[in-house]
Design a protein around this motif. Structure first.
Motif, PDB file in Angstrom:
ATOM      1  N   GLU A 101       0.814  -1.217   0.000  1.00 35.04           N
ATOM      2  CA  GLU A 101       0.000   0.000   0.000  1.00 35.04           C
ATOM      3  C   GLU A 101       0.848   1.267   0.000  1.00 35.04           C
ATOM      4  N   GLU A 102       1.921   1.275   0.795  1.00 31.30           N
ATOM      5  CA  GLU A 102       2.765   2.478   0.876  1.00 31.30           C
ATOM      6  C   GLU A 102       3.573   2.725  -0.403  1.00 31.30           C
ATOM      7  N   GLN A 103       3.670   1.725  -1.261  1.00 33.33           N
ATOM      8  CA  GLN A 103       4.405   1.874  -2.514  1.00 33.33           C
ATOM      9  C   GLN A 103       3.478   2.020  -3.727  1.00 33.33           C
ATOM     10  N   LEU A 104       2.184   1.935  -3.518  1.00 35.72           N
ATOM     11  CA  LEU A 104       1.235   1.960  -4.632  1.00 35.72           C
ATOM     12  C   LEU A 104       1.208   3.322  -5.336  1.00 35.72           C
ATOM     13  N   HIS A 105       1.179   4.397  -4.566  1.00 38.78           N
ATOM     14  CA  HIS A 105       1.121   5.740  -5.159  1.00 38.78           C
ATOM     15  C   HIS A 105       2.321   5.992  -6.078  1.00 38.78           C
ATOM     16  N   PRO A 106       3.567   5.807  -5.612  1.00 34.83           N
ATOM     17  CA  PRO A 106       4.683   6.006  -6.534  1.00 34.83           C
ATOM     18  C   PRO A 106       4.678   5.019  -7.705  1.00 34.83           C
ATOM     19  N   PHE A 107       4.232   3.789  -7.470  1.00 36.57           N
ATOM     20  CA  PHE A 107       4.166   2.803  -8.551  1.00 36.57           C
ATOM     21  C   PHE A 107       3.237   3.292  -9.655  1.00 36.57           C
ATOM     22  N   LEU A 108       2.061   3.799  -9.262  1.00 38.30           N
ATOM     23  CA  LEU A 108       1.080   4.273 -10.237  1.00 38.30           C
ATOM     24  C   LEU A 108       1.572   5.487 -11.012  1.00 38.30           C
ATOM     25  N   LEU A 109       2.348   6.352 -10.362  1.00 38.44           N
ATOM     26  CA  LEU A 109       2.768   7.603 -10.997  1.00 38.44           C
ATOM     27  C   LEU A 109       4.172   7.554 -11.589  1.00 38.44           C
ATOM     28  N   ILE A 110       4.841   6.419 -11.464  1.00 40.53           N
ATOM     29  CA  ILE A 110       6.175   6.274 -12.071  1.00 40.53           C
ATOM     30  C   ILE A 110       6.180   5.122 -13.077  1.00 40.53           C
ATOM     31  N   GLU A 111       5.858   3.925 -12.605  1.00 41.06           N
ATOM     32  CA  GLU A 111       5.954   2.742 -13.472  1.00 41.06           C
ATOM     33  C   GLU A 111       4.872   2.709 -14.556  1.00 41.06           C
ATOM     34  N   CYS A 112       3.653   3.050 -14.188  1.00 40.57           N
ATOM     35  CA  CYS A 112       2.572   3.011 -15.181  1.00 40.57           C
ATOM     36  C   CYS A 112       2.791   4.029 -16.308  1.00 40.57           C
ATOM     37  N   PRO A 113       3.146   5.281 -16.005  1.00 38.40           N
ATOM     38  CA  PRO A 113       3.419   6.216 -17.105  1.00 38.40           C
ATOM     39  C   PRO A 113       4.597   5.783 -17.988  1.00 38.40           C
ATOM     40  N   ARG A 114       5.569   5.094 -17.406  1.00 35.78           N
ATOM     41  CA  ARG A 114       6.685   4.569 -18.220  1.00 35.78           C
ATOM     42  C   ARG A 114       6.177   3.599 -19.275  1.00 35.78           C
ATOM     43  N   MET A 115       5.161   2.824 -18.911  1.00 35.27           N
ATOM     44  CA  MET A 115       4.582   1.870 -19.865  1.00 35.27           C
ATOM     45  C   MET A 115       3.798   2.585 -20.967  1.00 35.27           C
TER      46      MET A 115
END
Length: 167
Positions: A101-115
């Motif tokens: 949960e604590e890593q979800l926000h950065p994951f959504l705003l870093i990894e997803c846009p990279r894709m």
């Protein structure tokens, strides 16, 4: 023996799963101001690109929508006259599992846009070319730096009491 211990520890950390379920142009506007004015000739453009990101949970379990918002503003270097304006909201729907949960926000705003970025780059290139300009090939965007800058900006605004935005 060390390999056996490492293999035994692996099942304790679940593997992160991410699938792109869909991607699409949510909204797009391209204004060819140069053609509207009837101007012609050789123009040296100055291109400014603004990037914003948005992410939200969808009603389905483990699904999130991430929107990459671009504003590409091109003006003439000589007289600052507007050449074109491109606004693009490009969305992706992701199925994500096993992200803490604590890593979800950065994951959504870093990894997803990279894709999503290679597809956004292609749309921008095609639209500018089809609009009568040389194709604009966007430089790679460092989404990690973008995320860190936004966190720093929010921390400065709130006087140090950082709160992350809703994912």
């Amino acid at each position: 023996m060390a390999d056996t211990a490492d293999n035994g520890a692996a099942p304790q950390a679940p593997q992160i799963k991410m699938n792109v379920l869909a991607q699409f142009v949510r909204d797009m506007s391209f204004e060819n101001i140069l053609a509207q004015k009837g101007a012609s000739g050789d123009v040296q453009p100055d291109v400014q690109v603004q990037v914003n990101l948005d992410a939200k949970k969808r009603s389905q379990e483990n699904q999130y929508e991430v929107i990459l918002k671009l504003k590409v503003d091109s003006k003439s270097k000589s007289d600052r006259a507007q050449l074109f304006l491109l606004e693009l909201d490009y969305a992706g729907v992701f199925h994500i599992e096993n992200v803490p949960e604590e890593q979800l926000h950065p994951f959504l705003l870093i990894e997803c846009p990279r894709m999503l970025f290679p597809f956004v780059r292609r749309v921008v290139s095609d639209v500018t070319r089809d609009g009568g300009f040389p194709p604009l090939n966007l430089e790679t965007i460092d989404f990690l730096a973008l995320y860190r800058n936004e966190l720093a900006r929010r921390a400065a605004q709130s006087g140090g009491g950082e709160q992350t935005a809703n994912a």
